[in-house]
Scaffold this motif. Structure first.
Motif, mmCIF file in Angstrom:
data_model
loop_
_atom_site.group_PDB
_atom_site.id
_atom_site.type_symbol
_atom_site.label_atom_id
_atom_site.label_comp_id
_atom_site.label_asym_id
_atom_site.label_seq_id
_atom_site.Cartn_x
_atom_site.Cartn_y
_atom_site.Cartn_z
ATOM 1 N N SER A 8 8.140 -1.681 -5.397
ATOM 2 C CA SER A 8 8.788 -1.400 -4.034
ATOM 3 C C SER A 8 10.223 -1.425 -4.106
ATOM 4 O O SER A 8 10.996 -1.664 -5.199
ATOM 5 C CB SER A 8 8.503 -2.703 -3.073
ATOM 6 O OG SER A 8 9.041 -3.895 -3.592
ATOM 7 N N VAL A 9 10.763 -0.698 -2.935
ATOM 8 C CA VAL A 9 12.130 -0.996 -2.786
ATOM 9 C C VAL A 9 12.410 -1.642 -1.665
ATOM 10 O O VAL A 9 11.731 -1.749 -0.795
ATOM 11 C CB VAL A 9 12.871 0.444 -2.381
ATOM 12 C CG1 VAL A 9 14.124 0.530 -2.088
ATOM 13 C CG2 VAL A 9 12.401 1.625 -3.287
ATOM 14 N N GLY A 10 13.351 -2.937 -2.135
ATOM 15 C CA GLY A 10 13.427 -3.956 -1.104
ATOM 16 C C GLY A 10 14.189 -3.397 0.064
ATOM 17 O O GLY A 10 14.614 -2.557 0.596
ATOM 18 N N ARG B 266 0.628 6.822 -1.353
ATOM 19 C CA ARG B 266 0.519 6.086 -0.109
ATOM 20 C C ARG B 266 1.579 4.940 -0.017
ATOM 21 O O ARG B 266 1.879 4.467 -1.038
ATOM 22 C CB ARG B 266 -0.952 5.420 0.401
ATOM 23 C CG ARG B 266 -2.158 6.493 0.921
ATOM 24 C CD ARG B 266 -3.163 5.696 0.870
ATOM 25 N NE ARG B 266 -4.406 6.750 1.364
ATOM 26 C CZ ARG B 266 -4.647 7.029 2.347
ATOM 27 N NH1 ARG B 266 -3.715 6.712 3.425
ATOM 28 N NH2 ARG B 266 -5.595 7.910 2.681
ATOM 29 N N ALA B 267 2.326 4.741 1.185
ATOM 30 C CA ALA B 267 3.278 4.129 1.211
ATOM 31 C C ALA B 267 3.032 3.024 2.234
ATOM 32 O O ALA B 267 2.619 3.416 3.299
ATOM 33 C CB ALA B 267 4.669 4.687 1.257
ATOM 34 N N VAL B 268 3.596 1.850 2.295
ATOM 35 C CA VAL B 268 4.044 0.722 3.337
ATOM 36 C C VAL B 268 5.497 0.953 3.636
ATOM 37 O O VAL B 268 6.095 0.394 2.811
ATOM 38 C CB VAL B 268 3.118 -0.305 2.916
ATOM 39 C CG1 VAL B 268 3.447 -1.208 4.368
ATOM 40 C CG2 VAL B 268 1.645 -0.326 2.955
ATOM 41 N N MET C 113 9.749 -1.285 8.838
ATOM 42 C CA MET C 113 11.012 -1.004 9.508
ATOM 43 C C MET C 113 11.302 -1.840 10.744
ATOM 44 O O MET C 113 10.371 -2.237 11.389
ATOM 45 C CB MET C 113 10.779 0.579 10.261
ATOM 46 C CG MET C 113 12.118 0.913 10.879
ATOM 47 S SD MET C 113 13.114 1.983 9.552
ATOM 48 C CE MET C 113 11.942 3.343 9.297
ATOM 49 N N ASP C 114 12.270 -2.878 10.570
ATOM 50 C CA ASP C 114 12.663 -3.551 11.527
ATOM 51 C C ASP C 114 11.426 -4.704 11.581
ATOM 52 O O ASP C 114 11.083 -5.237 12.687
ATOM 53 C CB ASP C 114 13.058 -3.225 12.687
ATOM 54 C CG ASP C 114 14.508 -2.462 12.728
ATOM 55 O OD1 ASP C 114 15.177 -2.902 11.917
ATOM 56 O OD2 ASP C 114 14.587 -1.401 13.249
ATOM 57 N N GLY C 115 10.798 -5.250 10.439
ATOM 58 C CA GLY C 115 9.635 -6.118 10.673
ATOM 59 C C GLY C 115 8.265 -5.585 11.106
ATOM 60 O O GLY C 115 7.150 -6.203 10.921
ATOM 61 N N SER D 80 12.153 -1.187 4.337
ATOM 62 C CA SER D 80 11.811 -1.347 2.581
ATOM 63 C C SER D 80 10.588 -0.360 2.742
ATOM 64 O O SER D 80 9.947 0.258 3.722
ATOM 65 C CB SER D 80 11.570 -2.862 2.307
ATOM 66 O OG SER D 80 10.323 -2.989 3.210
ATOM 67 N N ILE D 81 10.156 0.029 1.287
ATOM 68 C CA ILE D 81 8.873 1.000 1.158
ATOM 69 C C ILE D 81 8.332 0.514 -0.129
ATOM 70 O O ILE D 81 8.905 0.125 -1.155
ATOM 71 C CB ILE D 81 9.542 2.495 1.136
ATOM 72 C CG1 ILE D 81 8.395 3.286 0.691
ATOM 73 C CG2 ILE D 81 10.492 2.527 -0.059
ATOM 74 C CD1 ILE D 81 8.588 4.995 0.886
#
Length: 247
Positions: A63-65, A82-84, A87-89, A109-110
């Motif tokens: 991940s990117v923090g 696929r990504a998670v 964004m702002d929680g 983060s991603i």
């Protein structure tokens, strides 16, 4: 952005790059695992208020923090996997073809929670005055349509102006059929970056050609004509186009 030398504005010409030679980064911005990253274009060499154009690969489980951009607005386009995106929680589950907009000041983060590499394309642009906008996710391939003039080209367009304060214009996905040509001239008030997603292409800017497959990126300044020719011999070439205004 252009450079001023002894009172004279000096613009930059076209730029070409690709995604070869990615750097490996460990625990990027406090994230987990290994990400592979490359800056494709530095904003100081582009016309308009670009900050940078980047390409990132996140390995499975990495991940990117979480971080906050205080000086730029940003888009992610998921190229594959696929990504998670948090964004702002709030978690946004994204897949290939999803465009994620990140307003200035949003904590994000991603992460790649899948079992294959996840690739994404990044653009950052400096903001203008005004309140930050809400983030959004748009599945761009779902907007693809044939061109009205009957050319063997399909395209999708997302107007970026409602999502940002900066000089963003459009984000496009363009598919050029085998053996076909797409040609345009960049308007005076716009600069663009083309990035090949699938297939192979010859991108000629003012008659100077750049040939490559997935990962080829070409920046085209205002008023320059360009052509995109499918060189794969079968199938199609697919590319994304980011457009930013030039004052």
């Amino acid at each position: 952005m252009a450079t001023v030398v002894r009172g004279e504005r000096r613009p930059f010409g076209p730029i070409a790059n690709d995604v070869s030679g990615l750097a490996s980064t460990l625990s990027q911005v406090g994230g987990e695992g290994v990400c592979r990253w490359k800056m494709l274009m530095n904003g100081m060499h582009l016309e308009g208020e670009w900050n940078c154009v980047e390409y990132v690969v996140i390995e499975p489980g990495a991940s990117v923090g979480e971080h906050v951009h205080l000086r730029t607005e940003e888009i992610y386009y998921i190229v594959s996997g696929r990504a998670v995106v948090t964004m702002d929680g709030v978690e946004i589950h994204a897949e290939a073809g999803d465009l994620i907009t990140t307003p200035i000041g949003s904590a994000h983060s991603i992460a790649n929670r899948g079992d294959e590499d996840m690739h994404f394309f990044v653009t950052e642009v400096f903001p203008n005055a005004g309140p930050a906008k809400a983030p959004a996710r748009v599945h761009v391939p779902g907007l693809l349509a044939d061109r009205a003039d009957g050319a063997d080209i399909r395209s999708a367009s997302v107007d970026l102006t409602p999502y940002f304060t900066g000089d963003w214009q459009r984000f496009r996905l363009v598919e050029v059929a085998a053996g076909s040509r797409w040609e345009e001239t960049v308007p005076a008030g716009t600069s663009v970056v083309l990035h090949v997603l699938e297939g192979s292409a010859r991108i000629a800017v003012d008659s100077i050609g750049h040939t490559g497959g997935a990962g080829l990126s070409v920046a085209v300044p205002p008023r320059y004509p360009f052509t995109v020719d499918d060189t794969s011999g079968s199938g199609r070439v697919s590319l994304i186009v980011t457009e930013v205004g030039v004052a």
